[in-house]
Design an enzyme around this catalytic site. Structure first.
Site, mmCIF file in Angstrom:
data_model
loop_
_atom_site.group_PDB
_atom_site.id
_atom_site.type_symbol
_atom_site.label_atom_id
_atom_site.label_comp_id
_atom_site.label_asym_id
_atom_site.label_seq_id
_atom_site.Cartn_x
_atom_site.Cartn_y
_atom_site.Cartn_z
ATOM 1 N N ILE A 29 -39.984 26.754 -32.585
ATOM 2 C CA ILE A 29 -40.855 25.699 -31.528
ATOM 3 C C ILE A 29 -40.227 25.673 -30.307
ATOM 4 O O ILE A 29 -40.961 25.525 -28.717
ATOM 5 C CB ILE A 29 -41.080 24.654 -32.480
ATOM 6 C CG1 ILE A 29 -42.745 23.897 -31.712
ATOM 7 C CG2 ILE A 29 -39.823 23.188 -31.864
ATOM 8 C CD1 ILE A 29 -43.439 24.942 -32.407
ATOM 9 N N HIS A 92 -30.671 27.411 -41.719
ATOM 10 C CA HIS A 92 -31.302 28.302 -41.073
ATOM 11 C C HIS A 92 -30.519 29.418 -40.298
ATOM 12 O O HIS A 92 -29.643 28.647 -39.398
ATOM 13 C CB HIS A 92 -32.284 27.597 -39.901
ATOM 14 C CG HIS A 92 -31.921 26.716 -39.237
ATOM 15 N ND1 HIS A 92 -31.216 25.426 -39.166
ATOM 16 C CD2 HIS A 92 -31.595 26.825 -38.088
ATOM 17 C CE1 HIS A 92 -30.804 24.710 -38.678
ATOM 18 N NE2 HIS A 92 -30.947 25.753 -37.707
HETATM 19 P P1 5GP Z 1 -29.641 24.041 -35.332
HETATM 20 O O1 5GP Z 1 -29.580 22.852 -36.158
HETATM 21 O O2 5GP Z 1 -29.252 24.782 -34.917
HETATM 22 O O3 5GP Z 1 -28.730 22.997 -33.699
HETATM 23 O O4 5GP Z 1 -31.121 23.957 -34.016
HETATM 24 C C1 5GP Z 1 -32.410 23.662 -34.848
HETATM 25 C C2 5GP Z 1 -33.866 24.571 -34.565
HETATM 26 O O5 5GP Z 1 -34.411 24.251 -34.822
HETATM 27 C C3 5GP Z 1 -33.814 24.725 -32.932
HETATM 28 O O6 5GP Z 1 -33.740 25.665 -32.024
HETATM 29 C C4 5GP Z 1 -34.519 23.702 -32.940
HETATM 30 O O7 5GP Z 1 -36.098 24.160 -31.312
HETATM 31 C C5 5GP Z 1 -36.084 24.544 -33.273
HETATM 32 N N1 5GP Z 1 -36.733 23.291 -35.343
HETATM 33 C C6 5GP Z 1 -36.636 21.939 -34.473
HETATM 34 N N2 5GP Z 1 -38.249 21.162 -35.414
HETATM 35 C C7 5GP Z 1 -38.722 22.351 -35.178
HETATM 36 C C8 5GP Z 1 -40.043 22.467 -35.665
HETATM 37 O O8 5GP Z 1 -40.175 21.118 -36.076
HETATM 38 N N3 5GP Z 1 -40.462 24.359 -36.012
HETATM 39 C C9 5GP Z 1 -39.910 24.623 -35.202
HETATM 40 N N4 5GP Z 1 -40.817 26.106 -35.764
HETATM 41 N N5 5GP Z 1 -38.639 25.217 -35.190
HETATM 42 C C10 5GP Z 1 -37.615 23.618 -34.718
#
Ligand code: 5GP
Length: 129
Positions: A29, A92
């Site tokens: 997102i 993820h």
């Molecule tokens: P990380 O946990 O790998 O540091 O990052 C989490 C990723 O999830 C980020 O790039 C953020 O933009 C994405 N993200 C967080 N919340 C949401 C959401 O509700 N929907 C989507 N599609 N992506 C999300």
């Protein structure tokens, strides 16, 4: 329950790319670049290396197919892959179409309209085999 489990269950909307019994792929997102995609195991696990080796290899197999679709759909030099998880504690894989190093550094973000996100998701999804 993680925010990604809510997305997988359809409780929170997402721009879906592909899914099978075990994995779900959708657009990030807050993307680093156009086509930035997340691949998530439906089984909620915190850290990548908490997965069994079999689950890990299956995740990589599904991510490979999604990356191939991204390569076909989005003009880029290559697709980069990263696993972080410091923000969302549900495994993820980030798959990011790269033009340069800044696209994998999680600092520069691109702003895309809902219509653009729908179009990008459809393009990638249509290339998924
Ligand atoms: P990380 O946990 O790998 O540091 O990052 C989490 C990723 O999830 C980020 O790039 C953020 O933009 C994405 N993200 C967080 N919340 C949401 C959401 O509700 N929907 C989507 N599609 N992506 C999300």
């Amino acid at each position: 329950m993680s925010i990604f489990t809510k997305i997988i269950n359809g409780e929170i909307p997402s721009y879906k790319i592909a899914e099978n019994d075990h994995f779900f792929a959708f657009l990030d997102i807050n993307p680093n670049a156009k086509g930035h995609t997340l691949v998530v195991p439906k089984k909620e696990e915190n850290k990548l290396f908490d997965l069994s080796k079999e689950e890990y290899l299956s995740l990589m197999d599904f991510s490979y197919k999604v990356a191939k679709a991204i390569e076909k759909a989005i003009p880029c030099k290559r697709v980069g892959m990263s696993v972080i998880g410091l923000e969302v504690p549900h495994v993820h894989v980030h798959l990011i179409p790269l033009q340069g190093m800044e696209d994998i550094q999680f600092q520069k973000k691109v702003s895309l309209s809902k219509e653009e996100l729908i179009t990008i998701a459809k393009k990638i999804s249509d290339c998924f085999e």
